[in-house]
Write an enzyme that holds these catalytic residues in place. Sequence first.
Site, mmCIF file in Angstrom:
data_model
loop_
_atom_site.group_PDB
_atom_site.id
_atom_site.type_symbol
_atom_site.label_atom_id
_atom_site.label_comp_id
_atom_site.label_asym_id
_atom_site.label_seq_id
_atom_site.Cartn_x
_atom_site.Cartn_y
_atom_site.Cartn_z
ATOM 1 N N ASN A 11 35.468 -4.651 -17.534
ATOM 2 C CA ASN A 11 35.116 -3.826 -18.405
ATOM 3 C C ASN A 11 34.545 -2.455 -18.263
ATOM 4 O O ASN A 11 33.470 -2.344 -17.641
ATOM 5 C CB ASN A 11 33.844 -4.665 -19.410
ATOM 6 C CG ASN A 11 33.303 -3.864 -20.482
ATOM 7 O OD1 ASN A 11 33.962 -2.778 -20.951
ATOM 8 N ND2 ASN A 11 32.221 -4.319 -20.802
ATOM 9 N N LYS A 13 33.810 -0.149 -20.112
ATOM 10 C CA LYS A 13 33.223 0.555 -21.210
ATOM 11 C C LYS A 13 33.542 1.761 -21.582
ATOM 12 O O LYS A 13 34.517 2.130 -21.540
ATOM 13 C CB LYS A 13 31.555 0.453 -20.796
ATOM 14 C CG LYS A 13 31.034 -0.846 -20.160
ATOM 15 C CD LYS A 13 29.711 -0.929 -19.983
ATOM 16 C CE LYS A 13 29.172 -2.156 -18.951
ATOM 17 N NZ LYS A 13 27.912 -2.543 -19.143
ATOM 18 N N HIS A 95 30.404 -8.071 -27.290
ATOM 19 C CA HIS A 95 29.811 -7.540 -26.204
ATOM 20 C C HIS A 95 28.287 -7.329 -26.692
ATOM 21 O O HIS A 95 28.102 -6.647 -27.764
ATOM 22 C CB HIS A 95 30.324 -6.458 -25.428
ATOM 23 C CG HIS A 95 29.763 -5.858 -24.022
ATOM 24 N ND1 HIS A 95 28.525 -5.291 -24.094
ATOM 25 C CD2 HIS A 95 30.066 -6.410 -22.853
ATOM 26 C CE1 HIS A 95 28.295 -5.208 -22.621
ATOM 27 N NE2 HIS A 95 29.172 -5.731 -22.127
ATOM 28 N N GLU A 97 26.436 -4.830 -25.993
ATOM 29 C CA GLU A 97 26.195 -3.144 -26.344
ATOM 30 C C GLU A 97 26.703 -2.878 -27.702
ATOM 31 O O GLU A 97 26.302 -2.324 -28.533
ATOM 32 C CB GLU A 97 26.823 -2.408 -25.296
ATOM 33 C CG GLU A 97 26.236 -2.514 -23.902
ATOM 34 C CD GLU A 97 27.045 -2.156 -22.786
ATOM 35 O OE1 GLU A 97 28.305 -1.825 -22.761
ATOM 36 O OE2 GLU A 97 26.255 -2.570 -21.573
ATOM 37 N N GLU A 165 26.837 -13.574 -20.765
ATOM 38 C CA GLU A 165 26.270 -12.337 -20.067
ATOM 39 C C GLU A 165 24.669 -12.228 -20.516
ATOM 40 O O GLU A 165 24.613 -11.560 -21.838
ATOM 41 C CB GLU A 165 27.031 -11.125 -20.546
ATOM 42 C CG GLU A 165 28.456 -11.091 -20.209
ATOM 43 C CD GLU A 165 28.963 -9.726 -20.125
ATOM 44 O OE1 GLU A 165 29.529 -9.398 -19.102
ATOM 45 O OE2 GLU A 165 29.084 -9.030 -21.231
ATOM 46 N N GLY A 171 24.102 -4.447 -16.056
ATOM 47 C CA GLY A 171 23.748 -3.108 -15.483
ATOM 48 C C GLY A 171 22.394 -2.831 -14.997
ATOM 49 O O GLY A 171 22.090 -1.824 -14.654
ATOM 50 N N SER A 204 25.968 -7.651 -13.852
ATOM 51 C CA SER A 204 25.422 -7.491 -12.381
ATOM 52 C C SER A 204 26.201 -7.885 -11.342
ATOM 53 O O SER A 204 25.695 -8.302 -10.186
ATOM 54 C CB SER A 204 24.001 -7.344 -11.924
ATOM 55 O OG SER A 204 23.456 -6.244 -12.792
HETATM 56 C C1 PEP Z 1 29.311 -5.955 -18.845
HETATM 57 O O1 PEP Z 1 29.254 -4.678 -19.200
HETATM 58 O O2 PEP Z 1 29.870 -6.821 -19.415
HETATM 59 C C2 PEP Z 1 28.588 -6.240 -17.267
HETATM 60 C C3 PEP Z 1 28.566 -7.224 -17.051
HETATM 61 O O3 PEP Z 1 28.196 -4.914 -16.887
HETATM 62 P P1 PEP Z 1 27.593 -4.859 -15.381
HETATM 63 O O4 PEP Z 1 28.489 -5.710 -14.539
HETATM 64 O O5 PEP Z 1 27.605 -3.536 -14.940
HETATM 65 O O6 PEP Z 1 26.360 -5.689 -15.405
#
Ligand code: PEP
Length: 244
Positions: A11, A13, A95, A97, A165, A171, A204
């Site tokens: 992703n 983003k 997601h 976000e 998630e 992040g 992460s």
């Molecule tokens: C994500 O945006 O779905 C995600 C898991 O981000 P990150 O791997 O940076 O934690």
Amino acid sequence: MPQRRKIAAGNWKMHGLGASLDEARALCAAFPKPGVDILLCPPATLLSRMRDALDGGAIALGGQDCHASESGAHTGDVSALMLADAGASHVILGHSERRADHGETSAQVAAKAQAARAAGLVAVICVGETLQEHDAGRTLDVVTAQLAHSLPAGANATNTIIAYEPVWAIGTGRTPTPEQISEVHTVLRARLPDPGIRLLYGGSVNAANAASIFAISDVDGALVGGASLKAQDFGAIVRALEDS
Ligand code: PEP
């Protein structure tokens, strides 16, 4: 029952300009015949250019969101049909976000997933608890409610992937323990309408921790944010998944 094929999904983003397509090209060159599915979800502005960069190779392309309608007066939005037209086969929905920044509800996510299915896209539906919910011991309640309300009728292994998630792991460099991931995945798996639906972990994931996450039973791959932006980092995660 056929084995669930593992998948590494990236992703991007709101990251990436035309020059970033070199990373997609490098990943494509490194994995001409991957042992797992690979998916890249760039911002909408890069979709058709990334489709060309991937050049019909093994890497699939996805959007990061879609509107529930096919078309209409929705300034700034993109429909599932438009994503498919740009070369996407998948779309990330719900997601955290989007849920946080745009107030998306699980009912809206389900409507978007319906639209994705109608356009022939696979929906990668995300669920996950906030830190506050985690600390209050509400993780299982939150993710099972999100799953129940985000899944549209008719969701199956062909049209749906689920990503767990935890919001506090995205992040941040923090990840749940293997036991915590395993517990959530076991509970989610028991509630899936089709046992073939793939269940990803996200939050992460990086080259250093990927192997230990992929060793957890019921983890069929990962949804990766930051570490998917560079072919070298994402490639290491893909290799860990191939070896798992
Ligand atoms: C994500 O945006 O779905 C995600 C898991 O981000 P990150 O791997 O940076 O934690």
